[in-house]
Enzyme design. Structure first.
Site, short mmCIF file in Angstrom:
data_model
loop_
_atom_site.label_atom_id
_atom_site.label_comp_id
_atom_site.label_asym_id
_atom_site.label_seq_id
_atom_site.Cartn_x
_atom_site.Cartn_y
_atom_site.Cartn_z
N SER A 204 64.61 24.73 41.14
CA SER A 204 63.49 23.94 40.64
C SER A 204 62.92 23.04 41.75
O SER A 204 62.51 23.56 42.78
CB SER A 204 63.97 23.12 39.43
OG SER A 204 62.88 22.61 38.73
N ASP A 361 58.85 30.51 31.80
CA ASP A 361 58.92 29.35 32.68
C ASP A 361 57.52 29.11 33.24
O ASP A 361 56.90 30.05 33.75
CB ASP A 361 59.92 29.65 33.81
CG ASP A 361 60.04 28.53 34.83
OD1 ASP A 361 59.40 27.47 34.64
OD2 ASP A 361 60.78 28.71 35.80
N HIS A 391 63.37 28.10 32.08
CA HIS A 391 63.56 27.22 33.23
C HIS A 391 64.78 26.32 33.02
O HIS A 391 64.91 25.69 31.97
CB HIS A 391 62.32 26.35 33.45
CG HIS A 391 62.40 25.56 34.72
ND1 HIS A 391 61.93 26.05 35.91
CD2 HIS A 391 62.92 24.35 35.00
CE1 HIS A 391 62.14 25.17 36.87
NE2 HIS A 391 62.75 24.13 36.34
#
Ligand code: NAG
Ligand code: NAG
Ligand code: NAG
Length: 421
Positions: A204, A361, A391
């Protein structure tokens, strides 16, 4: 003596209890339930996680409005509590905390030292929107131990400073300086690491930092250190288009909602939080803004995404926007913050990549576009896409809160490192 039995009254209490249970269940279900895409792995588990996040957010909203602290600090308290509940009992790996160029890090080393051969190494940057997360606790601690054990590698996790205490480029600089420090010949020698076998890895926002560091170290030919690989797990790579196909498709899919992602960007860049309304509309990159034009092809998802990912989504490019935003927040155009905006020449010098993306995501297209741009620049890329993934799944790979898809994703990227590092 038998007690007096009142069939009527006990019947009534039973009914009352039943009614109460039904109501409570309905209330919980109403709170927990939100519509989810059909192909998600273990959707009910995700609903519970999402409801827990919502609950925390509501508590944080209240405490924040009572002036009890910055909302990010309050969320981090909640994260600490949760992560402390995850038991970390892991054999075969020892760790110690250190400072690399004044940046706090934790170094994991397999205890079974083979003195003859040099080891491989992974420098890891955790996710959490450049503002959340504790690399030395719970799931991230376990992830690093697992990497160290399974790869028989030295793993360095960088505890970079976070927003709101610091803003861009501090997070990036912390990661870059810590990595450079580790790549110094005497430091590698101290940890018995083979200089040609070091990777960076991040999830991320950590994937953002890993991509940016890989670009900088790739193009910097003045230092001896190099990176062999970069592993980017659902990385966030650009802030010019919050209406890519995946942003449109997944804007309400837990746990990274589109608004939340924009909010993290504004926090990272130290920009006015009220800009969120403009950014959601792509007002910052409207057609009338020449500033954005040299960058537009670098994130033109109509050409950089395969048709099956674009589906029927259309680009959102307002005719008239808010031109001042890019001048007020120049970091939006800075490739150290948004690695997707790097020039092809810079990309061509970056390390070989493994990019993991999830169908459900908002950041799916950031990663997919970056993969293609790296390939166009001549870099070898392994794109690993999961159709049933959301995600954050990699943070849910350990007891007590795990998803089978999270475990699978972790095993897949470690297997790739095993083979290629
Ligand atoms: C918390 O506050 C923000 C901003 O005021 C709002 O957008 C969000 O919906 C709130 N979240 C919850 C769960 O109440
Ligand atoms: C480093 O790279 C730059 C451009 O990529 C080049 O001009 C320069 O000569 C290189 N320096 C060394 C020492 O290789
Ligand atoms: C977006 O830009 C248009 C045109 O300048 C403006 O009318 C509108 O108010 C802007 N929207 C936001 C939320 O700032």
């Amino acid at each position: 003596m038998a007690k007096t039995y009142h069939p009527r009254r006990s019947h009534f209490i039973m009914k009352l209890l039943c009614g109460f249970t039904v109501l409570l269940t309905a209330a919980v279900a109403y709170y927990v339930y939100i519509p989810l895409p059909r192909r998600l792995s273990e959707p009910w588990k995700l609903l519970v996680v999402a409801a827990a996040f919502r609950g925390v957010t509501q508590v944080v909203n209240i405490t924040h409005s009572l002036g009890l602290g910055h909302h990010i600090h309050i969320i981090n308290h909640a994260v600490t509590i949760f992560e402390s509940l995850i038991p970390v009992d892991f054999e075969g790996v020892q760790s110690h905390d250190a400072e690399f160029h004044s940046v706090p890090v934790r170094v994991y080393e397999p205890t079974q030292m083979n003195q003859v051969t040099l080891r491989r190494a992974v420098v890891f940057f955790h996710g959490g929107g450049w503002s959340l997360g504790f690399p030395k606790l719970g799931s991230y601690d376990l992830l690093c131990r697992k990497m160290a054990a399974e790869l028989n590698a030295v793993v360095v996790t960088v505890d970079y400073h976070m927003a709101p205490d610091v803003r861009f480029p501090v997070q990036y600089e912390d990661c870059l300086q810590a990595t450079r420090h580790f790549l110094r010949p005497e430091v590698l020698a101290h940890y018995s690491v083979e200089p040609q076998r070091v990777a960076v890895c991040g999830d991320s926002a950590g994937g953002n930092l890993a991509a940016a560091v890989a670009q900088q170290i790739g193009k910097d030919n003045s230092t001896a250190g190099t990176l062999k690989l970069q592993v980017l797990i659902y990385p966030v790579l650009q802030a010019l288009d919050f209406n890519t196909a995946s942003y449109q498709q997944n804007l309400n899919v837990p746990i990274l909602y589109r608004e939340l992602m924009v909010h993290y960007w504004l926090e990272y860049l130290g920009a006015d939080p009220n800009l969120i309304h403009s950014l959601l509309l792509n007002n910052h990159t409207a057609q009338d803004q020449i500033l954005a034009d040299p960058h537009r092809t670098k994130l033109d998802w109509m050409t950089l995404l395969p048709k099956h990912m674009r589906k029927n989504y259309k680009p959102v490019i307002p005719a008239v926007g808010t031109p001042s935003i890019l001048k007020d927040v120049p970091a939006l155009l800075d490739s150290r913050a948004a690695p997707l905006l790097a020039e092809e020449e810079v990309l061509s010098m970056a390390a070989r990549a493994y990019i993991m993306t999830c169908e459900h995501d908002v950041l799916r297209d950031d990663g997919t576009m970056y993969g293609l741009r790296l390939q166009q620049a001549g870099v070898s890329v392994t794109l690993q896409h999961y159709e049933d993934c959301f995600h954050g799944c990699v943070s849910f790979a350990f007891w007590p809160l795990y998803f089978s898809v999270g475990i699978r994703a972790v095993e897949d990227y470690i297997a790739w490192l095993q083979e290629n590092l």
